[in-house]
Design an enzyme around this catalytic site. Structure first.
Site, short mmCIF file in Angstrom:
data_model
loop_
_atom_site.label_atom_id
_atom_site.label_comp_id
_atom_site.label_asym_id
_atom_site.label_seq_id
_atom_site.Cartn_x
_atom_site.Cartn_y
_atom_site.Cartn_z
N TYR A 92 69.75 -1.19 20.41
CA TYR A 92 69.69 -0.33 19.23
C TYR A 92 70.69 0.83 19.32
CZ TYR A 92 65.37 -2.70 17.79
OH TYR A 92 64.45 -3.64 17.41
N LYS A 143 64.62 -11.32 29.49
CA LYS A 143 65.20 -12.62 29.16
C LYS A 143 66.28 -12.87 30.21
CE LYS A 143 65.55 -16.15 26.27
NZ LYS A 143 64.52 -17.18 26.17
N ASP A 181 60.13 -14.87 25.32
CA ASP A 181 59.61 -15.93 24.45
C ASP A 181 58.21 -16.35 24.90
OD1 ASP A 181 61.04 -16.73 26.68
OD2 ASP A 181 61.79 -18.58 25.81
N ASP A 220 59.82 -3.52 20.50
CA ASP A 220 59.64 -3.33 19.07
C ASP A 220 58.89 -4.53 18.50
OD1 ASP A 220 59.94 -2.49 16.49
OD2 ASP A 220 62.10 -2.66 16.41
N ASP A 279 54.48 -5.00 17.66
CA ASP A 279 53.96 -5.32 16.32
C ASP A 279 53.07 -6.55 16.38
OD1 ASP A 279 55.23 -3.19 15.14
OD2 ASP A 279 56.11 -4.37 13.52
#
Ligand code: NAD
Length: 356
Positions: free
Chosen positions: A140, A191, A223, A247, A251
């Site tokens: 980001y 990852k 994943d 992020d 959620d």
């Protein structure tokens, strides 16, 4: 000494839900909590007034405060603005200017709401996990970034995922410290099979674990972590991960609990100064209707008392009051089900104050 709290309601449902958290803080102030509340503009509301989503006055207010209580920013009205002045930039600016690198996002399922989750009650009952998300680094913020035109005239978008060892260590320490006060388990999510940056993340977490012999560290690819969160979420105690993975996963975790309207968050700097806000956005679809759930914001105020103001007892009282109103069957529309009483945003805030 009086603790200064900067109150930034923001956009959409922000002002409605922040007003309810302020009611709770005002009640505690009457009982001796030594705080002052100063209001500032952020997000779209700030853009409309000043032409920027993070005016200098707001940044100064936030910098001089001990803690910040934020509603949410954003909305349809500002979606076509240039990205540099969109409301979300105000939030990202606050996080980076104040160096709020550690985002704590608890996902706690109140037993009264086990039926509100889309997952089977036995999968989520008793869920209590903490996601620790790195907040000021990663993709980001990484440079270079942008949209460029290639030699053949085709456009290409690009962003950069970068983490320094020190950034990984710093967020890792927060996760290990929190796990030490909980069930003593950290799952680091990366990852590393595809992204070198998170290969370094994995190596650094493994090294750091040597300093925490009482905490068990495990690693998981993002994943798989997404899958495990909906398959068997109770296996997790503390998850620590990068800005973007955190992020998305937080959620996902929020929905395990039935409503995004129930979950608070804290973003802390190295001295436990913090910005406290619900994890949800400004919900423009329901703004101004007095139907939003204010509990995530009220619980954010509880986190503020616990992590920045050192008032664990008052934080406990707020959390118990929230549990009490749920026991009493009060529900805002997002968590309402048959046999419970639907209440408005403001009625929910009043009920929490009464239950205090
Ligand atoms: P959102 O979280 O605002 O809303 C998603 C859904 O959840 C909507 O249906 C909304 O009505 C519902 N919802 C959210 N909070 C609720 C609450 N307290 N009570 C009841 N229902 C609630 O996410 P979105 O729709 O993707 O984004 C809307 C705007 O918010 C966008 O401009 C986005 O950029 C912004 N946003 C801001 C933040 C923030 O300020 N931290 C975070 C996420 C999104």
């Amino acid at each position: 000494m009086t603790k200064k709290i900067a109150v930034l309601p923001g956009d959409g449902i922000g002002p409605e839900i922040v007003a309810e958290a302020v009611k709770v803080l005002e009640q505690l102030r009457k009982e001796g909590l030594d705080i002052s509340l100063d209001y500032g503009l952020v997000g779209g509301a700030a853009y409309d007034e000043t032409g920027t989503p993070l005016p200098g006055a707001t940044l100064d207010l936030a910098k001089s405060a001990d803690a910040i209580l934020l509603g949410a920013v954003g909305g349809y009205k500002w979606e076509s603005l240039d990205i540099s002045v969109r409301p979300e930039k105000g939030l990202l600016g606050l996080r980076s200017e104040l160096n709020l690198f550690a985002n704590l996002r608890p996902a706690l399922l109140y037993p009264q709401l086990a039926g509100a989750s889309t997952l089977k009650p036995e999968v989520v009952a008793g869920l209590d996990l903490m996601i620790v998300r790195e907040l000021t680094g990663g993709i980001y913020f990484g440079q270079p970034r942008g949209i460029r035109t290639l030699d053949n005239g085709e456009k290409q978008g690009y962003n950069t995922l970068v983490y320094r060892e020190s950034e990984i260590k710093r967020i890792g320490k927060v996760a290990f410290d929190i796990a030490g006060k909980r069930q003593g388990r950290v799952c680091s999510v990366d990852k590393a099979n595809v992204l070198e940056c998170t290969e370094l993340w994995r190596e650094t977490m493994t090294e750091l674990a040597q300093d925490y012999p009482h905490v068990d560290l495990s690693h998981m690819y993002v994943d798989n972590a997404a899958m495990q969160l909906v398959r068997a979420p109770k296996q997790f105690d503390v998850m620590v991960t990068t800005n973007m993975f955190g992020d998305i996963l937080s959620d996902c975790a929020s929905m395990l609990t039935g409503s995004i309207g129930m979950l608070p968050s804290a973003s802390l700097d190295e001295n436990s100064k913090g910005m406290y806000e619900p994890i949800h956005g400004s919900a423009p679809d329901i703004a101004g209707e007095n139907i939003a759930n204010p509990l995530a914001t009220i619980l954010s105020a509880a986190m503020m008392l616990r992590y920045t103001l050192d008032q664990a007892e008052m934080a406990d009282r707020i959390e118990k009051a929230v549990s009490q109103v749920l026991d009493d069957g009060l529900r805002t529309a997002d968590i309402h089900s048959e046999g419970t009483t639907k209440v408005s945003t403001s009625a929910m805030g009043d009920a929490v104050v009464a239950a205090l």
